[in-house]
Write a protein that holds these residues in place. Structure first.
Motif, PDB file in Angstrom:
ATOM      1  N   ALA A 136       0.833  -1.205   0.000  1.00  0.00           N
ATOM      2  CA  ALA A 136       0.000   0.000   0.000  1.00  0.00           C
ATOM      3  C   ALA A 136       0.865   1.250   0.000  1.00  0.00           C
ATOM      4  N   GLY A 137       1.966   1.215   0.722  1.00  0.00           N
ATOM      5  CA  GLY A 137       2.852   2.370   0.792  1.00  0.00           C
ATOM      6  C   GLY A 137       3.439   2.745  -0.557  1.00  0.00           C
ATOM      7  N   ASP A 193       3.751  19.175   5.915  1.00  0.00           N
ATOM      8  CA  ASP A 193       2.391  19.623   5.606  1.00  0.00           C
ATOM      9  C   ASP A 193       1.359  18.541   5.885  1.00  0.00           C
ATOM     10  N   GLY A 194       1.759  17.277   5.685  1.00  0.00           N
ATOM     11  CA  GLY A 194       0.791  16.202   5.817  1.00  0.00           C
ATOM     12  C   GLY A 194       1.422  14.920   6.300  1.00  0.00           C
ATOM     13  N   LEU A 195       0.556  14.014   6.780  1.00  0.00           N
ATOM     14  CA  LEU A 195       0.969  12.704   7.281  1.00  0.00           C
ATOM     15  C   LEU A 195       0.030  11.659   6.701  1.00  0.00           C
ATOM     16  N   VAL A 196       0.596  10.557   6.207  1.00  0.00           N
ATOM     17  CA  VAL A 196      -0.214   9.446   5.695  1.00  0.00           C
ATOM     18  C   VAL A 196       0.208   8.167   6.401  1.00  0.00           C
ATOM     19  N   ASN A 197      -0.778   7.438   6.927  1.00  0.00           N
ATOM     20  CA  ASN A 197      -0.506   6.118   7.487  1.00  0.00           C
ATOM     21  C   ASN A 197      -0.801   5.063   6.445  1.00  0.00           C
ATOM     22  N   ALA A 198       0.237   4.351   5.995  1.00  0.00           N
ATOM     23  CA  ALA A 198       0.082   3.250   5.049  1.00  0.00           C
ATOM     24  C   ALA A 198       0.547   1.944   5.676  1.00  0.00           C
ATOM     25  N   VAL A 225      -4.987   4.912   5.162  1.00  0.00           N
ATOM     26  CA  VAL A 225      -5.477   4.021   4.116  1.00  0.00           C
ATOM     27  C   VAL A 225      -6.450   2.983   4.674  1.00  0.00           C
ATOM     28  N   ILE A 226      -6.575   2.904   5.979  1.00  0.00           N
ATOM     29  CA  ILE A 226      -7.416   1.891   6.626  1.00  0.00           C
ATOM     30  C   ILE A 226      -8.875   2.340   6.613  1.00  0.00           C
TER      31      ILE A 226
END
Length: 287
Positions: A136-137, A193-198, A225-226
């Motif tokens: 996913a990452g 600016d942003g954070l993504v959990n993959a 992404v969950i």
């Protein structure tokens, strides 16, 4: 060749018992007037057997499969061909059986990019911190780079995996991609600016948050992404702070619509599928 009016498809992955994919796909098929059976094939009872399951599905006449955690990269070696976007990423979430071949595709990148653009169309992308460099990452990083992110800091518990992701993205995009350790995340977040959990942390069976919420701050946009659950602990903590948030619902819907098109050749109605997802998330009938 006439398009078949019956489709047998499925999902291979671990911990997928509450997946909304069967209902999303089957409801869309009903609107097109085609018969469509979507089966769940859980790896929890058969870990490490994605190749055998793929071969069995082909023999049984499946039209295609979705692939999810933890097999998006492992499945690649068992395929006959890769579509360009899957070859670029080295990760597959959709397999189509056609003309005697198993062809791997990746609709996750489209799903994340579309979900982010619709939820936060003005999200700044100067510097984004990403947690997780697995299948996913890879798709998320490519989506961010394709959307114009100038700098990506990618952390993973496996430093080599983060390094491979950085190389894969740098080969196709101008974004500066920096593999970092989990210990470096707080310092990078302070200027991001942003954070993504993959990562899988936060999904059913993997409770908690991938970072300590104390490192979040108002003004930082946060995406996950969950979608099981939709309000992960990370999303809930970010929302309490007033951060703009993007849950995993958009990615789930848009990647499913793209997969449906690949399986059937029919144009999926993404707005209607989004409505289906919202109803299912509220606990509506899965039928």
């Amino acid at each position: 060749m006439p398009r078949p009016q019956r489709f047998l498809v499925g999902l291979i992955g671990a911990g997928i018992g509450t997946s909304m994919s069967p209902a999303l796909h089957e409801r869309e098929a009903d609107r097109h007037g085609v018969r469509y059976l979507y089966q769940l094939i859980d790896l929890d009872s058969r870990p490490g057997e994605v190749g055998e399951l793929l071969a069995s599905a082909r023999r049984l006449g499946f039209h295609g499969l979705n692939i999810t955690h933890p097999a998006k990269q492992d499945v690649v070696e068992f395929l006959d061909e890769l579509a360009p976007e899957a070859a670029e990423l080295g990760a597959v979430n959709t397999v189509v059986f056609r003309d005697g071949k198993a062809v791997g595709h990746n609709t996750d990148r489209y799903g994340f990019a579309t979900g982010l653009a619709r939820a936060l169309p003005d999200a700044p992308l100067g510097h984004v911190v990403q947690l997780g460099a697995g299948g996913a990452g890879l798709a998320v990083a490519a989506a961010l780079a394709g959307a114009g992110a100038r700098r990506l800091s990618v952390a993973d518990v496996d430093p080599q995996r983060a390094g491979r992701l950085a190389e894969a993205i740098a080969a196709h995009h101008p974004a500066a991609v920096e593999p970092i350790t989990p210990e470096q995340v707080p310092a990078r977040l302070a200027e991001a600016d942003g954070l993504v959990n993959a990562t899988p942390i936060g999904m059913e069976g993997h409770p908690g948050t991938p970072i300590d919420p104390q490192h979040l701050r108002p003004g930082l946009w946060v995406a996950d992404v969950i979608y099981r659950p939709l309000d992960t602990d990370l999303i809930s903590a970010a929302r309490r702070l007033g951060c703009p948030v993007v849950d995993g619902g958009g990615m789930a819907v848009h990647q499913a619509a793209a997969s449906f098109r690949l399986f059937t050749g029919l144009a999926a109605d993404e707005e209607r599928m989004g409505d289906d997802f919202a109803e299912l998330a509220r606990g509506g009938d899965d039928g």
